[in-house]
Structures are given as C-alpha cells and as structure tokens.
Design an enzyme around this catalytic site. Structure first.
Site, PDB file in Angstrom:
ATOM      1  CD  GLU A  87      10.345  11.793 -16.188  1.00 39.70           C
ATOM      2  OE1 GLU A  87       9.354  12.520 -16.034  1.00 39.70           O
ATOM      3  OE2 GLU A  87      11.491  12.230 -16.396  1.00 39.70           O
ATOM      4  CG  HIS A  90      -1.741  -1.221   1.373  1.00 37.62           C
ATOM      5  ND1 HIS A  90      -2.992  -1.419   0.850  1.00 37.62           N
ATOM      6  CD2 HIS A  90      -1.402  -2.389   1.995  1.00 37.62           C
ATOM      7  CE1 HIS A  90      -3.412  -2.643   1.146  1.00 37.62           C
ATOM      8  NE2 HIS A  90      -2.460  -3.257   1.840  1.00 37.62           N
ATOM      9  CB  SER A  93      14.726  21.983 -15.770  1.00 39.48           C
ATOM     10  OG  SER A  93      13.940  23.148 -15.913  1.00 39.48           O
ATOM     11  CE  LYS A  99      13.138  19.027 -11.596  1.00 41.26           C
ATOM     12  NZ  LYS A  99      12.073  19.293 -12.569  1.00 41.26           N
TER      13      LYS A  99
END
Ligand code: ARG
Length: 450
Positions: free
Chosen positions: A287, A154, A274, A280
């Site tokens: 991804e 969970h 970024s 970043k």
C-alpha cells in the site's frame, strides 16, 4: 562568514538566512569534495596552483572526504550551503591556501557538477537494483510455469495463462526502467569551467576535469551548463515511471492478498495487524509503495515546473531541485527493497481460472476450418448465451449445444474449453506457454548480464 561578505556593510539578517539556507544539499557532500579534487588537479596542471599548494589542498580535501564518509563532518549554522561548508572546513584545516580552492569556479557550475555526479551514482545503483528485480521476477516465474491464472482485461477474466507470464510482464517493465537510467548516464557531461555563467579569463581546462571525473566531455555552452536541470528531471522521470510500474504491481499484491482473490499469502513478518480487528492481516508495504508513488510523480512535476519560467542562466530557485531529487531517488530505492521482500516471502496459490477463459480457443477452432472470425465469434457467443440461460458452465456443455450454436463445430472441440489445453495450444511467442516462459526467462537473464 559568508563567501560573499566583501561587498556588504552588514551581515545577513536572520530572516534572510532562515529563509534561504537549506542544508538538504549536505547529501552532496562527498560528490562536492570529489569535484573539488578534480578541480584543483586541473588548477595545478595549468599553473594556477603550485605543486605544494595543490598537495596541501588535496590532502585537506581527502581528509574532508574521509570525515564525510564516517559522518564526522559537521555543518555549522553559518554555512550557507554544502560548498561553503567544504571551503570553510578546508581553510580551517589547511589555512590560507584553502582560499585558492574556488579559483576559476562559481557555486553555479559547482552545484551543476554535484548534481551530475550524484545522479551518475544513483542511476547506476537504481539500474543495478532494477536488474536484480527483473531477475527475482524470473526466479519466481520459474516456480509458476504451471500455475494457471486468468489474464484480465477490463478487470474481467479474459484468457487462461500462467502466473509466470504475469510476473514476467513486470520483469520486462523493470528492464526498460533500467535502460532509462542507462540512457541518461550517456548524457552526463561536465559543467565545470562554466563559472558563474559566461566562463572565465583564467586558462582553465574543462575537458581535463571532465575526463578526470569520468564524464562524457565538457559543456558546449556555459549558460546552458549552469542553467539547465533537464538531467535532474530526466532522473526523476526514470524514477517516477519505475515507481508507477511498481505501484501497479503493489496494487495487484493488495488485491491478490484479499480474501476475495486469495491468490497469495503474505509472510507474517511483512504484514501488519489492525489495532481494532483481531483477524486482520494488512499489506501495508504494498500500500505504501502505491501511496508513495504519488509523491514521486509530484516530484517530477515540481522539477519541471521549477524550470519552466526561469530566464537564463542560474537562478536561486534551482536550489529547490534538491528535495524532489532526493525524495524521488529514495522512493524508488525503498519501493524496490519493499516489494522484493514481499515477493520473496509470499506464497502464491491462485485458484484455477474461471470456466469462460477458453472461449477464444473455440472460435479459433472454427477459424482454422476457414470460418470468418466474425462468424466464429458469433457462434461461440450463441453457445455462451445458451449456457448462461440454462445456468451452466462450459464444462457442462454438450455436443448438441455446440452443433446448435454452429454445425461446423466438431465433437472434439469440446476439449478445447479445458484451461490447461487452452494454454498448451497457444502458438504466439511472448505468451504464457511453458516454452515461451523459458524463452523469456533466458532473454531476461541475458539482458541482466549486460
Ligand atoms: N545552494 C545553491 C543551489 O543549490 C548553490 C548555488 C548557489 N549559487 C549562488 N550564486 N547563490 O542551487
């Protein structure tokens, strides 16, 4: 020039050509030629080609195969598909004898064969790459036998385990994915000889071409042979399921590289920046593995839906099987390479598991003394509630806390809350203990060898 002009009084309209011709199948060029080489050998053996005719055609086909390999085979706008392109080029090369190539064959059994040969090659490659991926996970696991992490259920911290345990879970998935590719290889037969749909009056020998091509045997039913695409869907499923496994790993890599988790640092060369935020460091490879899994699932769906309403046998709709097949194949090959690179170069440094990850050990201490598990669970629950209420962690629990929760606890039980102790005491095989990890790694390496 089409292969079928004789019956028509005018050539194909530009619209028809533009809409129906799709050279995506050029990827089948080499296997198409290999199939033709086996086909003409059989034609010679049954006397439908003389030996000189056969050698002229075969020589031409071998030349075309070399051209296909080095990229010099040129498709023309007038080629309707890969089969037409090969026949056109062959006739250009060897002259009229090339017009005998299509003897006893239709593009319907030909495309069914090309797909099988393509899938046979790809399935072997993907299976080998999946084995390599399982090996990589074993190598990484070996380095993280003592790196403690929590397991999660969970998405909440559950039990203490090792990072090795977590990584090996993906190795086992990869091995099953590999097995699925091996399984489908067992089902590949040869459709050659099925013709357009219901066979031929010529004395063809489908078994001979099947064995020349190293396939299991010839088709049992010609309608099935030219109409079915379950092998393509099966390949796409094997690819999509493997992608889904990689996507879950990719999701974890994204999560783990976040500053909240901070379980790993990606290599600079395998992360992106970024354009706006100078600090970043983004996990784009992971991804995109996750993102491209969407298309892989879509490709499987496309292949299933493509078949569902088709009457027997061949229908032109089936031309649409190629883009999803090739996409699904490329998606898996690309994802395996991407995650392999990310994993090899990442630095793993997960923080210690949280303080609550050994509570089951405490309950099991009571169970060992004959306390029913439900009562033991309640007792530890009371201890947890008491600690939470007083703003403490298990490391700060005292003997009175224990005995208050249940008088059957012993002073020595406190030590069981230590994460390292918790892992070391685990008895079950297939868990994260060092002995289980080395047993798993040994097994994985043995499976990979097969
Ligand atoms: N390009 C076709 C396909 O991919 C090859 C078979 C075409 N057969 C035909 N009769 N038009 O399915």
């Amino acid at each position: 020039m089409t292969l079928w002009g004789g019956r028509f009084s005018e050539g194909p309209a530009e619209l028809l050509w533009g809409y129906t011709v799709d050279h995506t199948d050029r990827r089948l060029l080499e296997v198409d030629i290999e199939g033709s080489i086996a086909h003409v050998a059989m034609l010679k053996d049954v006397g439908l080609l003389t030996a000189p005719e056969h050698s002229q055609i075969e020589e031409g086909l071998r030349q075309l195969k070399a051209d296909a390999r080095d990229g010099s085979f040129v498709f023309e706008d007038g080629d309707e598909d890969v089969h037409s392109a090969v026949e056109r080029r062959l006739v250009e090369l060897v002259g009229e004898v090339g017009e005998k190539l299509h003897t006893g064959r239709s593009r319907n059994d030909q495309i069914a064969l090309d797909l099988r040969l393509y899938i046979q090659k790809s399935a072997r490659h993907r299976a080998a790459e999946l084995a390599g991926f399982a090996s990589l996970m074993s190598d990484l696991a070996e380095q993280h036998v003592d790196t403690l992490i929590p397991s999660y259920t969970h998405m909440q911290q559950a039990q203490v385990t090792s990072l090795a345990h977590h990584l090996l879970a993906y190795a086992w998935m990869a091995l099953r994915d590999r097995e699925r590719f091996h399984d489908l290889l067992e089902r590949i037969d040869s459709p050659l000889g099925a013709g357009a749909s219901a066979g031929s009056s010529l004395r063809l020998q489908p078994e001979a071409t099947a064995s020349a091509l190293g396939l299991r045997g010839a088709f049992e039913n010609s309608l099935d042979a030219v109409a079915s695409r379950d092998l393509v869907a099966e390949f796409a499923f094997a690819s999509a399921q493997a992608m889904v496994h990689l996507s879950r790993l990719a999701e974890e890599l994204v999560l783990w590289s976040s500053s909240e988790f901070n379980w790993l640092t990606l290599a600079d060369s395998l992360a992106t920046g970024s354009s706006a935020l100078p600090h970043k460091k983004n996990p784009d490879l992971a991804e995109l593995v996750r993102g491209r899994t969407a298309a892989a699932i879509g490709d499987l769906t496309t292949l299933l839906v493509l078949q569902k309403g088709l009457p027997l046998a061949y229908n032109r709709d089936l031309q649409e099987d190629k883009p999803p097949l090739f996409r699904a194949d490329d998606a898996l090959a690309g994802a395996l390479a991407a995650l392999r690179a990310v994993l090899v170069s990442a630095e793993f440094h997960p923080p210690a598991p949280g303080p609550w990850t050994a509570t089951l050990d405490l309950a099991e201490a009571l169970v060992e003394r004959g306390v029913p598990f439900r009562q033991a669970h309640q007792a530890v629950g009371r201890l947890v509630a008491g600690l939470v209420a007083t703003g403490r962690t298990p490391a700060e629990a005292t003997v009175p806390d224990l005995v208050d929760a249940d008088p059957r606890f012993l002073e020595s039980d406190l030590g069981k809350l230590d994460p390292m102790t918790s892992l070391a005491r685990r008895q079950t095989p297939g868990s994260g203990t060092p002995w289980s990890i080395s047993a798993q790694i040994q097994k994985i390496r043995a499976v990979v060898e097969t």
